[in-house]
Design a protein around this motif. Structure first.
Motif: not given
Length: 565
Positions: A165, A223, A253, A260, A262, A284, A288, A346
């Motif tokens: 993470t 989350a 994330k 990365r 999300s 996802v 995003e 990301v």
């Protein structure tokens, strides 16, 4: 990517693994992450993460203060640097989407900076872009009910996955059909699969095991942060704090390799590949996802109008492919590479984030359905038609859509592309071996070709772009290939031959052939399949000051631009 030429794979259905042992049936991962444990456990977690809450509280205070002063907060962060992949996959050669094969992306083979804008975007800029979006008709589109989520395959037939993470958050691991987390582990995690089942090891040496048949769901523990007592306050404070945390990049994330992500991860066994193989799929939200796609598909220095056009086209393609995959019962919707759309997770790219926001929900539609909006890096002055490029048999009727067929275009557009015109040389022996190898893999008669001695144009479209070639070998036998098939075949891997490089790649199907003795000279235009939007042309139109709505409709004449959600 404006880099390579891609978008669209028509062999999609053939690549969906059907083995009962490897298939999984996973639903949206976002529905599978409720955090278990008592209220006391949650409060204990809050005490451990007190520094996070202080940081979030600070963000909330700044948000409130900036709102009073009409300043933009949180800022969109910038500074991500990425190097675009220099070579497309051997079967296609460019960078885009699925039904099309290999597209060719504008940034292909060049190093680019992911930060194309400044941090701290002002509200007037966003408001102005939103006005343009609001002028689009809000029209129901078949199969679209609000913002969808997409399932993106990040790893295919992997044997190990190292997951962490971007914060100190713990990681939830559980079977996808479980109602509460089975294990809460400390990142980083190492995941492996064998004949006995799944083994997940965390940073402290703790090992969690799961049966082989389980579909493994992995999500950051944080989350569930918006469900904490502070962020769940039924007032503007809680919601604003959670949104500010996510927008400012504070929300945890998952990380995989250097990316990365999300969303949440779903791991599926691939018994059809090997007892140790598995796929890793991210679930996802599409908006995003699009930020990552647009960043990967555009050069950071390109104008915002090109980014906006790319966002609309990528959204349309992704939604169409999502619908197609789910109708076929596939376990994922999109590849994260050149077989669909490039996606690295990301992004901190300001221009990409704003372009997606500017065009939120905007798609191309045709006869009430989302258009499969193919695109490629460079058309070289004349576009291709979907019907000449990919199958049009039952199940592929979408390739007959009017906006995906060629028509008159400004032949000077795209001249800034390094692939507007190009030339490569090969030997007859090299080409013949690659043609046979491709034929063997594709089940095409060209697998019997001896040594190629001639290539002639059989048919072309109304713009003069080749659509079909006939090859003759040393025995006099002839083989007919679609132009795009010939491109793939020329770039196919073959035993004993060197890997294809940028200098030797056949970049598009719009080519002329000259065979002289043992040598072959291939002169071509463009990069990618040439259907739909040309990314370099979109960039040039944006440089001229054209708006994204005008740019998009230039490449898909007859399509309707609507807000689907």
């Amino acid at each position: 990517m404006a880099r390579a030429a891609r978008v669209g794979r028509d062999d999609r259905s053939a690549n969906v693994y059907a083995s009962a042992g490897s298939a999984v049936g996973a639903g949206p991962a976002k529905d599978a992450g409720p955090r278990g444990g008592s209220r006391a456990t949650r409060f204990a977690g809050l005490r451990v993460r007190a520094p996070w809450l202080l940081a979030l509280l600070a963000v909330g205070v700044l948000t409130a203060a900036c709102n009073r002063m009409n300043l933009a907060w949180p800022p969109v962060l910038g500074g991500e640097a990425s190097e675009k992949n220099t070579e497309a996959r051997s079967t296609g050669g460019a960078a885009p989407s699925r039904s099309a094969g290999a597209r060719g992306s504008a940034t292909k083979g060049r190093s680019t900076s992911g930060n194309s804008g400044t941090s701290g975007v002002t509200l007037p800029t966003v408001a102005s872009a939103s006005k343009e979006l609001s002028e689009l008709p809000s029209t129901p589109v078949q199969g679209v009910f609000g913002e969808p989520e997409v399932r993106v395959r990040l790893l295919e037939a992997a044997t190990v996955a190292n997951i962490s993470t971007n914060t100190l958050a713990q990681v939830l691991v559980m079977p996808a059909d479980a109602t509460v987390p089975t294990a809460t582990l400390r990142a980083p995690l190492s995941v492996a699969l064998d004949a006995e089942g799944w083994t997940v090891r965390d940073a402290s040496g703790v090992t969690a095991k799961f049966v082989r048949s389980a579909e493994l769901l992995i999500a950051p523990d944080e989350a569930m942060l918006p469900a904490s007592p502070l962020l769940a306050v039924p007032s503007p404070v809680g919601g604003r704090l959670a949104r500010a945390a996510a927008s400012a990049g504070l929300a945890p994330k998952l990380t995989l390799d250097s990316g990365r992500f999300s969303g949440t991860f779903l791991l599926l066994a691939r018994s059809d590949a090997s007892p140790r193989a598995f796929d890793l799929i991210e679930s996802v939200a599409i908006e995003e996802y699009l930020r990552g796609v647009v960043t990967a598909e555009m050069f950071a220095s390109w104008p915002r109008g090109a980014f906006q056009a790319q966002a609309v086209v990528a959204r349309s393609y992704a939604i169409h492919q999502r619908q197609l995959a789910r109708a076929q019962g596939a376990k994922f919707d999109l590849e994260s590479n050149v077989r669909d759309q490039a996606y690295k997770g990301v992004t901190d790219n300001t221009t990409a984030a704003l372009a997606v926001l500017d065009t939120r929900g905007a798609v191309l539609a045709w006869n009430g359905s989302v258009l499969r909006a193919y695109y490629s890096s460079t058309t070289g002055g004349r576009a291709a038609s979907a019907r000449d490029t990919w199958p049009i048999i039952k199940g592929f009727e979408y390739n007959l859509a009017g906006p995906l067929q060629t028509g008159p275009r400004d032949a000077t557009l795209g001249r800034t592309s390094p692939w507007f015109r190009w030339q490569v040389t090969r030997t007859r022996a090299d080409l013949s071996a690659r043609l046979r190898a491709w034929g063997q893999a594709a089940g095409h008669p060209v697998k019997h070709l001896r040594e190629v001695v001639g290539v002639r144009l059989a048919t072309s479209n109304d713009q003069g772009r080749p659509s079909r070639f006939v090859l003759t070998d040393s025995t006099g036998a002839t083989y007919t290939l679609q132009a795009e098939q010939l491109r793939f075949a020329c770039n196919a891997e073959a035993p004993g031959l060197a890997a294809i490089t940028r200098e030797t790649r056949v970049h598009s199907s719009d080519v002329q052939w000259a065979i002289d003795g043992a040598g072959v000279t291939i002169t071509g235009r463009g990069f990618g399949h040439g259907v739909g939007m040309c990314q370099y042309s979109a960039k040039e139109l944006a440089d001229r000051g054209e708006k994204w709505r005008e740019i998009v409709t230039t490449f898909y004449p007859g399509a309707q631009l609507v807000r689907a959600y």
